[in-house]
Design a protein around this motif. Sequence first.
Motif, PDB file in Angstrom:
ATOM      1  N   ALA A   1       0.837  -1.206   0.000  1.00 46.33           N
ATOM      2  CA  ALA A   1       0.000   0.000   0.000  1.00 46.33           C
ATOM      3  C   ALA A   1       0.869   1.252   0.000  1.00 46.33           C
ATOM      4  O   ALA A   1       2.058   1.200   0.309  1.00 46.33           O
ATOM      5  CB  ALA A   1      -0.902   0.007   1.228  1.00 46.33           C
ATOM      6  N   LYS A   2       0.266   2.374  -0.356  1.00 49.48           N
ATOM      7  CA  LYS A   2       0.923   3.672  -0.227  1.00 49.48           C
ATOM      8  C   LYS A   2       0.361   4.334   1.024  1.00 49.48           C
ATOM      9  O   LYS A   2      -0.861   4.393   1.201  1.00 49.48           O
ATOM     10  CB  LYS A   2       0.632   4.560  -1.438  1.00 49.48           C
ATOM     11  CG  LYS A   2       1.262   4.099  -2.723  1.00 49.48           C
ATOM     12  CD  LYS A   2       0.911   5.070  -3.840  1.00 49.48           C
ATOM     13  CE  LYS A   2       1.453   4.613  -5.166  1.00 49.48           C
ATOM     14  NZ  LYS A   2       1.031   5.533  -6.252  1.00 49.48           N
ATOM     15  N   PRO A   3       1.210   4.845   1.896  1.00 51.21           N
ATOM     16  CA  PRO A   3       0.700   5.559   3.067  1.00 51.21           C
ATOM     17  C   PRO A   3      -0.137   6.768   2.632  1.00 51.21           C
ATOM     18  O   PRO A   3       0.185   7.456   1.670  1.00 51.21           O
ATOM     19  CB  PRO A   3       1.965   6.015   3.788  1.00 51.21           C
ATOM     20  CG  PRO A   3       3.035   5.086   3.310  1.00 51.21           C
ATOM     21  CD  PRO A   3       2.667   4.760   1.893  1.00 51.21           C
ATOM     22  N   VAL A   4      -1.221   7.008   3.361  1.00 55.20           N
ATOM     23  CA  VAL A   4      -2.099   8.142   3.088  1.00 55.20           C
ATOM     24  C   VAL A   4      -1.775   9.248   4.088  1.00 55.20           C
ATOM     25  O   VAL A   4      -1.703   9.008   5.290  1.00 55.20           O
ATOM     26  CB  VAL A   4      -3.582   7.735   3.192  1.00 55.20           C
ATOM     27  CG1 VAL A   4      -4.493   8.942   3.040  1.00 55.20           C
ATOM     28  CG2 VAL A   4      -3.911   6.673   2.152  1.00 55.20           C
ATOM     29  N   ILE A   5      -1.594  10.457   3.571  1.00 55.18           N
ATOM     30  CA  ILE A   5      -1.286  11.591   4.431  1.00 55.18           C
ATOM     31  C   ILE A   5      -2.577  12.222   4.954  1.00 55.18           C
ATOM     32  O   ILE A   5      -2.807  12.278   6.155  1.00 55.18           O
ATOM     33  CB  ILE A   5      -0.410  12.627   3.684  1.00 55.18           C
ATOM     34  CG1 ILE A   5       0.861  11.970   3.116  1.00 55.18           C
ATOM     35  CG2 ILE A   5      -0.086  13.796   4.608  1.00 55.18           C
ATOM     36  CD1 ILE A   5       1.755  11.290   4.129  1.00 55.18           C
ATOM     37  N   ILE A   6      -3.442  12.706   4.060  1.00 55.90           N
ATOM     38  CA  ILE A   6      -4.724  13.297   4.456  1.00 55.90           C
ATOM     39  C   ILE A   6      -5.837  12.442   3.865  1.00 55.90           C
ATOM     40  O   ILE A   6      -5.870  12.201   2.659  1.00 55.90           O
ATOM     41  CB  ILE A   6      -4.859  14.741   3.936  1.00 55.90           C
ATOM     42  CG1 ILE A   6      -3.774  15.629   4.550  1.00 55.90           C
ATOM     43  CG2 ILE A   6      -6.252  15.300   4.252  1.00 55.90           C
ATOM     44  CD1 ILE A   6      -3.682  17.003   3.907  1.00 55.90           C
ATOM     45  N   ARG A   7      -6.756  11.995   4.714  1.00 52.47           N
ATOM     46  CA  ARG A   7      -7.888  11.172   4.251  1.00 52.47           C
ATOM     47  C   ARG A   7      -9.185  11.840   4.681  1.00 52.47           C
ATOM     48  O   ARG A   7      -9.436  11.994   5.870  1.00 52.47           O
ATOM     49  CB  ARG A   7      -7.796   9.773   4.821  1.00 52.47           C
ATOM     50  CG  ARG A   7      -8.861   8.853   4.260  1.00 52.47           C
ATOM     51  CD  ARG A   7      -8.643   7.420   4.660  1.00 52.47           C
ATOM     52  NE  ARG A   7      -9.494   6.556   3.867  1.00 52.47           N
ATOM     53  CZ  ARG A   7      -9.131   5.367   3.459  1.00 52.47           C
ATOM     54  NH1 ARG A   7      -7.951   4.887   3.759  1.00 52.47           N
ATOM     55  NH2 ARG A   7      -9.971   4.644   2.746  1.00 52.47           N
ATOM     56  N   ILE A   8      -9.970  12.232   3.691  1.00 46.94           N
ATOM     57  CA  ILE A   8     -11.296  12.791   3.966  1.00 46.94           C
ATOM     58  C   ILE A   8     -12.281  11.654   3.772  1.00 46.94           C
ATOM     59  O   ILE A   8     -12.535  11.217   2.648  1.00 46.94           O
ATOM     60  CB  ILE A   8     -11.600  13.995   3.059  1.00 46.94           C
ATOM     61  CG1 ILE A   8     -10.557  15.091   3.309  1.00 46.94           C
ATOM     62  CG2 ILE A   8     -13.017  14.498   3.328  1.00 46.94           C
ATOM     63  CD1 ILE A   8     -10.709  16.322   2.442  1.00 46.94           C
ATOM     64  N   VAL A   9     -12.807  11.179   4.873  1.00 46.62           N
ATOM     65  CA  VAL A   9     -13.655  10.000   4.888  1.00 46.62           C
ATOM     66  C   VAL A   9     -15.097  10.356   4.545  1.00 46.62           C
ATOM     67  O   VAL A   9     -15.772   9.637   3.803  1.00 46.62           O
ATOM     68  CB  VAL A   9     -13.587   9.303   6.270  1.00 46.62           C
ATOM     69  CG1 VAL A   9     -14.511   8.104   6.341  1.00 46.62           C
ATOM     70  CG2 VAL A   9     -12.156   8.907   6.580  1.00 46.62           C
ATOM     71  N   SER A  10     -15.595  11.455   5.108  1.00 46.42           N
ATOM     72  CA  SER A  10     -16.978  11.839   4.886  1.00 46.42           C
ATOM     73  C   SER A  10     -17.124  13.344   5.046  1.00 46.42           C
ATOM     74  O   SER A  10     -16.231  14.019   5.557  1.00 46.42           O
ATOM     75  CB  SER A  10     -17.898  11.117   5.873  1.00 46.42           C
ATOM     76  OG  SER A  10     -17.556  11.486   7.202  1.00 46.42           O
ATOM     77  N   GLY A  11     -18.260  13.835   4.589  1.00 44.72           N
ATOM     78  CA  GLY A  11     -18.543  15.256   4.736  1.00 44.72           C
ATOM     79  C   GLY A  11     -18.455  16.009   3.428  1.00 44.72           C
ATOM     80  O   GLY A  11     -18.108  15.447   2.383  1.00 44.72           O
TER      81      GLY A  11
END
Length: 174
Positions: free
Chosen positions: A82-92
């Motif tokens: 996998a590639k590490p995720v820096i910013i993850r916007i899950v919802s909204g």
Amino acid sequence: MTGNRLHAFAPGMVVLDGASAENLVAANHFLRDQEPWTPFLGAGGGRDDEYGLLRVEGDGNSLIANHFSTVIAAGDVRPVGAKPVIIRIVSGTDNYVASMHVVARDRGVDVGDDCFAAQVGALLSARTAQDLAVITVLVEPGSVRNTVLDAGTTAQFVVDPAANAVRPTPEVGV
């Protein structure tokens, strides 16, 4: 949350969860590296690298001008490959992400029994490391009307440009 230097050995450094709304996260330095101190090797935080260093669940949050340093060995990324995720916007909706600087290096740790010496050694050796492929911004499909500007190259984004406003950082020499 502004003007801080945050250091962690696992993903999920800052989590805006539930219905978090209208938070400002600006001008912070997020340092994520691997635990070099022998007693805590392998302890982890229970989250994989796809979780995100900064994770958002909510509306109208502003993430502006933060610096992210990620120094981990590619072979230690979980799940494998996998590639590490820096910013993850899950919802909204209506979240604003702009002017992020991400430095990602592939570098293992030199472990030791002296905690301070191990951490300083790891930080000083980061300059000689190779680049680490990361996802700078991942916006989940259910999250729409977000704005993502100058926070990574096209190859570093996972975001639907038809549902969100997106402007990648230009690549040098491309």
